[in-house]
Design a protein around this motif. Structure first.
Motif, PDB file in Angstrom:
ATOM      1  N   MET A   1       0.919  -1.019  -0.018  1.00 41.91           N
ATOM      2  CA  MET A   1      -0.231  -0.448  -0.307  1.00 41.91           C
ATOM      3  C   MET A   1       1.051   1.497  -0.224  1.00 41.91           C
ATOM      4  SD  MET A   1      -2.739  -1.195  -0.475  1.00 41.91           S
ATOM      5  CE  MET A   1      -3.933  -0.197   0.274  1.00 41.91           C
ATOM      6  N   VAL A   2      -0.034   1.740  -0.695  1.00 43.15           N
ATOM      7  CA  VAL A   2       1.266   3.513  -1.136  1.00 43.15           C
ATOM      8  C   VAL A   2       0.711   5.199  -0.541  1.00 43.15           C
ATOM      9  CG1 VAL A   2       3.079   2.546  -2.464  1.00 43.15           C
ATOM     10  CG2 VAL A   2       0.308   3.512  -3.112  1.00 43.15           C
ATOM     11  N   THR A   3       0.953   5.930  -0.470  1.00 42.36           N
ATOM     12  CA  THR A   3      -0.882   7.143  -0.218  1.00 42.36           C
ATOM     13  C   THR A   3       0.004   7.745  -1.405  1.00 42.36           C
ATOM     14  OG1 THR A   3      -0.105   6.577   1.854  1.00 42.36           O
ATOM     15  CG2 THR A   3      -0.986   8.534   1.120  1.00 42.36           C
ATOM     16  N   VAL A   4      -0.307   8.020  -2.223  1.00 39.24           N
ATOM     17  CA  VAL A   4      -0.279   8.851  -3.380  1.00 39.24           C
ATOM     18  C   VAL A   4      -1.396  10.273  -3.141  1.00 39.24           C
ATOM     19  CG1 VAL A   4      -0.412   9.943  -5.848  1.00 39.24           C
ATOM     20  CG2 VAL A   4       0.340   7.329  -5.025  1.00 39.24           C
ATOM     21  N   GLU A   5      -0.903  11.824  -3.190  1.00 36.22           N
ATOM     22  CA  GLU A   5      -1.313  12.848  -2.590  1.00 36.22           C
ATOM     23  C   GLU A   5      -2.012  13.109  -4.405  1.00 36.22           C
ATOM     24  OE1 GLU A   5      -3.335  13.984  -0.100  1.00 36.22           O
ATOM     25  OE2 GLU A   5      -1.999  11.880   1.142  1.00 36.22           O
ATOM     26  N   ALA A   6      -2.415  12.405  -4.714  1.00 37.72           N
ATOM     27  CA  ALA A   6      -2.460  13.317  -6.143  1.00 37.72           C
ATOM     28  C   ALA A   6      -4.095  11.726  -7.112  1.00 37.72           C
ATOM     29  CB  ALA A   6      -1.879  12.626  -6.948  1.00 37.72           C
ATOM     30  N   GLY A   7      -4.927  12.875  -7.534  1.00 38.75           N
ATOM     31  CA  GLY A   7      -6.659  12.598  -8.151  1.00 38.75           C
ATOM     32  C   GLY A   7      -7.506  11.953  -6.682  1.00 38.75           C
ATOM     33  N   GLU A   8      -8.421  10.904  -7.291  1.00 38.72           N
ATOM     34  CA  GLU A   8      -8.687  10.609  -7.030  1.00 38.72           C
ATOM     35  C   GLU A   8      -8.231   9.262  -5.786  1.00 38.72           C
ATOM     36  OE1 GLU A   8      -9.015   7.523  -9.604  1.00 38.72           O
ATOM     37  OE2 GLU A   8      -8.121   9.223 -10.346  1.00 38.72           O
ATOM     38  N   PHE A   9      -6.865   9.457  -5.566  1.00 37.95           N
ATOM     39  CA  PHE A   9      -6.179   9.157  -4.596  1.00 37.95           C
ATOM     40  C   PHE A   9      -5.933   9.181  -3.799  1.00 37.95           C
ATOM     41  CE2 PHE A   9      -4.604   6.808  -8.697  1.00 37.95           C
ATOM     42  CZ  PHE A   9      -5.634   6.022  -8.682  1.00 37.95           C
ATOM     43  N   ARG A  10      -6.024  11.124  -3.732  1.00 38.31           N
ATOM     44  CA  ARG A  10      -5.738  12.025  -2.456  1.00 38.31           C
ATOM     45  C   ARG A  10      -6.456  11.505  -0.886  1.00 38.31           C
ATOM     46  NH1 ARG A  10      -6.163  16.704  -4.697  1.00 38.31           N
ATOM     47  NH2 ARG A  10      -4.152  16.661  -5.062  1.00 38.31           N
ATOM     48  N   GLY A  11      -5.300  11.303   0.157  1.00 37.40           N
ATOM     49  CA  GLY A  11      -5.906  10.872   1.000  1.00 37.40           C
ATOM     50  C   GLY A  11      -6.150   9.100   1.493  1.00 37.40           C
ATOM     51  N   HIS A  12      -6.035   8.812   0.706  1.00 36.22           N
ATOM     52  CA  HIS A  12      -6.284   7.069  -0.066  1.00 36.22           C
ATOM     53  C   HIS A  12      -5.067   6.357   0.868  1.00 36.22           C
ATOM     54  CE1 HIS A  12      -9.877   7.941   0.356  1.00 36.22           C
ATOM     55  NE2 HIS A  12     -10.392   8.633  -1.110  1.00 36.22           N
ATOM     56  N   LYS A  13      -4.800   5.362   1.275  1.00 36.73           N
ATOM     57  CA  LYS A  13      -4.160   4.310   0.855  1.00 36.73           C
ATOM     58  C   LYS A  13      -4.391   3.428  -0.155  1.00 36.73           C
ATOM     59  CE  LYS A  13      -0.347   3.555   4.509  1.00 36.73           C
ATOM     60  NZ  LYS A  13       0.739   4.282   3.757  1.00 36.73           N
ATOM     61  N   VAL A  14      -3.469   3.402  -1.338  1.00 36.55           N
ATOM     62  CA  VAL A  14      -4.077   1.908  -1.979  1.00 36.55           C
ATOM     63  C   VAL A  14      -3.593   1.502  -3.034  1.00 36.55           C
ATOM     64  CG1 VAL A  14      -3.145   3.972  -4.533  1.00 36.55           C
ATOM     65  CG2 VAL A  14      -5.185   2.859  -4.481  1.00 36.55           C
ATOM     66  N   SER A  15      -3.427   0.324  -2.851  1.00 33.85           N
ATOM     67  CA  SER A  15      -2.409  -0.688  -3.560  1.00 33.85           C
ATOM     68  C   SER A  15      -1.451  -0.152  -5.285  1.00 33.85           C
ATOM     69  CB  SER A  15      -2.644  -2.279  -3.874  1.00 33.85           C
ATOM     70  OG  SER A  15      -3.551  -2.063  -5.169  1.00 33.85           O
ATOM     71  N   LEU A  16      -0.161  -0.876  -5.080  1.00 32.00           N
ATOM     72  CA  LEU A  16       0.859  -0.417  -6.574  1.00 32.00           C
ATOM     73  C   LEU A  16      -0.125  -0.591  -7.135  1.00 32.00           C
ATOM     74  CD1 LEU A  16       4.321  -1.098  -5.391  1.00 32.00           C
ATOM     75  CD2 LEU A  16       3.284   1.009  -6.532  1.00 32.00           C
ATOM     76  N   TRP A  17      -0.684  -2.233  -7.162  1.00 26.88           N
ATOM     77  CA  TRP A  17      -1.354  -2.889  -8.182  1.00 26.88           C
ATOM     78  C   TRP A  17      -2.470  -2.193  -9.402  1.00 26.88           C
ATOM     79  CZ3 TRP A  17      -0.848  -6.815 -10.873  1.00 26.88           C
ATOM     80  CH2 TRP A  17      -1.473  -7.749 -11.872  1.00 26.88           C
ATOM     81  N   ASP A  18      -3.176  -1.645  -7.714  1.00 25.23           N
ATOM     82  CA  ASP A  18      -4.396  -0.682  -8.181  1.00 25.23           C
ATOM     83  C   ASP A  18      -3.754   0.673  -9.151  1.00 25.23           C
ATOM     84  OD1 ASP A  18      -6.354  -1.805  -7.368  1.00 25.23           O
ATOM     85  OD2 ASP A  18      -6.314  -0.970  -5.384  1.00 25.23           O
TER      86      ASP A  18
END
Length: 125
Positions: free
Chosen positions: A35-52
């Motif tokens: 899981m990574v945190t990317v502060e961009a687009g719809e991922f801002r504020g969420h942890k998301v998998s590298l796969w996603d």
């Protein structure tokens, strides 16, 4: 005429091999569980998998295929994949936000309507 589909076991009995779903490749599992945190687009504020992230609209298909092939071959470490993917997503999301801003701030027509509570001295007489 009878057609035999297999010269060995016709069907494995319940509980025998064949019941288990195919095992996922370890490198895929790693990408799905990292899981990574990317502060961009719809991922801002969420942890998301590298796969996603790899399968998001921000990563072109050619780039995704190339990254997956190179990672699967062991030529990139997980940290390198993480770095490349988050950089691409961050830049692509920033470019998308510039292209279609959610709330244009510099556009004078986008000013909120005056509520009458306070006059807004934006335009000179």
């Amino acid at each position: 005429i009878t057609v035999k589909s297999s010269s060995r076991d016709p069907m494995p009995a319940a509980g025998e091999e064949g019941d288990d779903p195919p095992k996922e490749e370890p490198w895929k599992t790693t990408l799905k569980t990292t899981m990574v945190t990317v502060e961009a687009g719809e991922f801002r504020g969420h942890k998301v998998s590298l796969w996603d992230l790899l399968h998001s609209r921000y990563i072109p298909e050619e780039n995704r295929k190339e990254l997956l092939e190179v990672y699967e071959a062991g030529e990139l470490t997980l940290e390198q994949v993480k770095s490349v993917v988050t950089t691409i997503v961050t830049k692509a999301a920033a470019a998308a936000e510039r292209a279609e801003p959610a709330a244009p701030v510099s556009d004078p027509r986008a000013e909120p309507a005056a509520t009458g509570a306070e006059p807004t001295p934006l335009h000179g007489d």
